[in-house]
Design an enzyme around this catalytic site. Structure first.
Site, short mmCIF file in Angstrom:
data_model
loop_
_atom_site.label_atom_id
_atom_site.label_comp_id
_atom_site.label_asym_id
_atom_site.label_seq_id
_atom_site.Cartn_x
_atom_site.Cartn_y
_atom_site.Cartn_z
N CYS A 95 0.78 -1.21 -0.07
CA CYS A 95 -0.15 0.04 -0.07
C CYS A 95 0.70 1.33 -0.02
CB CYS A 95 -0.96 0.06 1.23
SG CYS A 95 -2.05 -1.52 1.16
N HIS A 237 -3.54 7.20 2.24
CA HIS A 237 -3.81 5.61 1.89
C HIS A 237 -4.99 5.40 2.60
CE1 HIS A 237 -4.16 1.54 1.07
NE2 HIS A 237 -3.79 0.98 2.28
N ASN A 267 -10.34 -0.28 0.69
CA ASN A 267 -8.82 -0.20 0.39
C ASN A 267 -8.38 -1.02 -0.80
OD1 ASN A 267 -6.13 -0.74 0.66
ND2 ASN A 267 -6.02 -1.36 2.86
O1 UT7 Z 1 -3.33 -1.19 3.98
C1 UT7 Z 1 -3.22 -1.52 5.11
C2 UT7 Z 1 -4.02 -2.81 5.39
N1 UT7 Z 1 -4.72 -3.01 6.39
C3 UT7 Z 1 -5.22 -2.16 7.43
O2 UT7 Z 1 -5.33 -0.91 7.25
C4 UT7 Z 1 -5.85 -2.88 8.52
C5 UT7 Z 1 -5.85 -1.69 10.06
N2 UT7 Z 1 -6.82 -2.21 10.90
C6 UT7 Z 1 -8.13 -1.91 10.76
O3 UT7 Z 1 -8.59 -1.31 10.02
C7 UT7 Z 1 -8.87 -2.49 11.99
O4 UT7 Z 1 -7.97 -3.37 12.77
C8 UT7 Z 1 -9.99 -3.71 11.58
C9 UT7 Z 1 -10.95 -2.93 10.75
C10 UT7 Z 1 -9.25 -4.55 10.50
C11 UT7 Z 1 -10.68 -4.28 12.79
O5 UT7 Z 1 -11.19 -3.36 13.55
P1 UT7 Z 1 -10.96 -3.22 15.00
O6 UT7 Z 1 -11.67 -2.18 15.76
O7 UT7 Z 1 -9.56 -3.25 15.29
O8 UT7 Z 1 -11.52 -4.53 15.29
P2 UT7 Z 1 -11.03 -5.96 16.09
O9 UT7 Z 1 -9.89 -6.71 15.22
O10 UT7 Z 1 -10.49 -5.72 17.60
O11 UT7 Z 1 -12.27 -6.96 16.48
C12 UT7 Z 1 -13.34 -6.30 17.21
C13 UT7 Z 1 -14.26 -7.52 17.28
C14 UT7 Z 1 -13.75 -8.88 17.12
O12 UT7 Z 1 -14.75 -10.04 18.25
P3 UT7 Z 1 -14.28 -9.90 19.64
O13 UT7 Z 1 -13.17 -10.39 19.70
O14 UT7 Z 1 -14.55 -8.73 20.36
O15 UT7 Z 1 -15.80 -10.81 20.10
C15 UT7 Z 1 -13.75 -9.54 16.00
O16 UT7 Z 1 -13.57 -10.89 15.91
O17 UT7 Z 1 -14.87 -7.57 15.88
C16 UT7 Z 1 -14.91 -8.79 15.26
N3 UT7 Z 1 -14.81 -8.69 13.90
C17 UT7 Z 1 -16.13 -8.35 13.07
N4 UT7 Z 1 -17.20 -8.30 13.47
C18 UT7 Z 1 -18.07 -8.23 12.32
C19 UT7 Z 1 -13.79 -8.53 13.13
N5 UT7 Z 1 -14.18 -8.34 11.66
C20 UT7 Z 1 -15.71 -8.30 11.78
C21 UT7 Z 1 -16.70 -8.11 10.79
N6 UT7 Z 1 -17.73 -8.25 11.07
N7 UT7 Z 1 -16.08 -8.18 9.22
#
Ligand code: UT7
Length: 312
Positions: A95, A237, A267
């Protein structure tokens, strides 16, 4: 592909995706569209906007992680464009690829080696997404964007830049190779396989982005002898609206100066910055002479920033 469409594939919801990422939909390449063709479409529009023809292009830098061919797709783009004088190569920095490409282009222009350099950012990550992994499949979309950088005798419009890598965090975001041994003869076994779908430690990448992106933009501004007050537009980005908001807040850049379109595209990796730039220019938001601060960040890990003055 909307968030509601995705909720039929994995356990997710429009509400979760919108509030955690800002994404509403993403555009996915059709099965028969090659990365080279998508790149060439963007490149054609950039060349036309610069009032040039393909024959004027000296160098094509294709920033991508999803080439049609592991040997590279830039030469294929050169052939589609009929940019017969141009040398072409791929640049892989995930990215960060477009920002790294822009900075690479400026080096060739400053040394006088080339005058017209096409920088394309393009990715078709839908081919590498694990469509059963809700933590990553909701984020990515496909796209391509391009700029034509031209040497000028009156002003160097690439005002400042900075680039970094940290391979220690390589495991945070991968499309890793996965192979097994194939014995050719006693004592000689080679590894044969293919690449695995995307794996990502979302929280680690998030933390990395909100910490490093403001720093690298400040460093690039320092190199340009400018401050955040001089910035007319911030184009990051397009990974997550929360990352964009956090970076803008830390830099004290007001929301009206921030360009974002990830609600529509998700993204798109190396394509996200040129896609956002192109839309903003064509909408008449970005005007000639205005100063743009841009930063790419992602797998590697890699991150970089570039400060430039819009020239058309
Ligand atoms: O180009 C660079 C590419 N990558 C990025 O930019 C990624 C950067 N990271 C992010 O944007 C965020 O970390 C995410 C959007 C990927 C995730 O958001 P978050 O607020 O960090 O969520 P999390 O990973 O801490 O997950 C929170 C909860 C979890 O459930 P529990 O363990 O709290 O019960 C996940 O299992 O949300 C759950 N979860 C979802 N729920 C519904 C994870 N993905 C999803 C989903 N739908 N798609």
């Amino acid at each position: 592909m909307t968030n509601d469409d995705l909720s039929l594939l994995v356990e997710t919801s429009d509400e979760w995706i919108r509030t955690r990422t800002g994404i509403r939909k993403r555009h996915l390449a059709t099965t028969d569209l090659s990365l080279s063709e998508l790149s060439a479409q963007a490149a054609t529009q950039a060349i036309a906007m610069a009032n040039l023809t393909a024959n004027d292009v000296d160098l094509i830098i294709l920033a991508t992680s999803t080439a049609d061919d592991l040997f590279g797709s830039a030469a294929k783009v050169q052939a589609i464009l009929q940019a017969n004088r141009a040398v072409a190569f791929d640049l892989t920095a995930a990215c960060s690829g477009f920002v790294f490409g822009l900075i690479t282009a400026s080096q060739f222009i400053r040394t006088g080696v080339y005058k017209n350099v096409l920088v394309i950012g393009a990715d078709i990550l839908s081919r590498w997404v694990d469509w059963s992994d809700r933590s990553s499949c909701v984020l990515f979309g496909d796209g391509a964007g391009a700029v034509l950088c031209q040497g000028s005798t009156d002003e160097d419009r690439l005002l400042g830049s900075a680039m970094y890598s940290n391979g220690e965090q390589h495991e945070a975001l991968n499309i890793g190779y996965d192979g097994t041994g194939k014995k050719l003869k006693d004592g000689i076994t080679v590894n044969q396989g293919t690449y695995k779908p995307i794996t990502m430690k979302g929280r680690d990448v998030y933390r990395f982005a909100v910490e490093k992106v403001p720093e690298v933009i400040e460093k690039a501004l320092f190199n340009a002898q400018l401050t955040t007050d001089d910035v007319d537009w911030l184009i990051l980005h397009q990974a997550n609206q929360r990352i964009i908001d956090s970076v803008a807040k830390r830099l004290k850049i007001p929301p009206q100066k921030v360009i974002a379109n990830l609600d529509e595209y998700g993204n798109t990796s190396a394509a996200s910055i040129p896609l956002a730039l192109d839309e903003a220019v064509r909408q008449g938001k970005i005007k000639p002479g205005e100063i743009i601060a841009s930063s790419g960040f992602g797998a590697g890990l890699t991150w970089g920033a570039v400060i430039f003055r819009w020239g058309i």
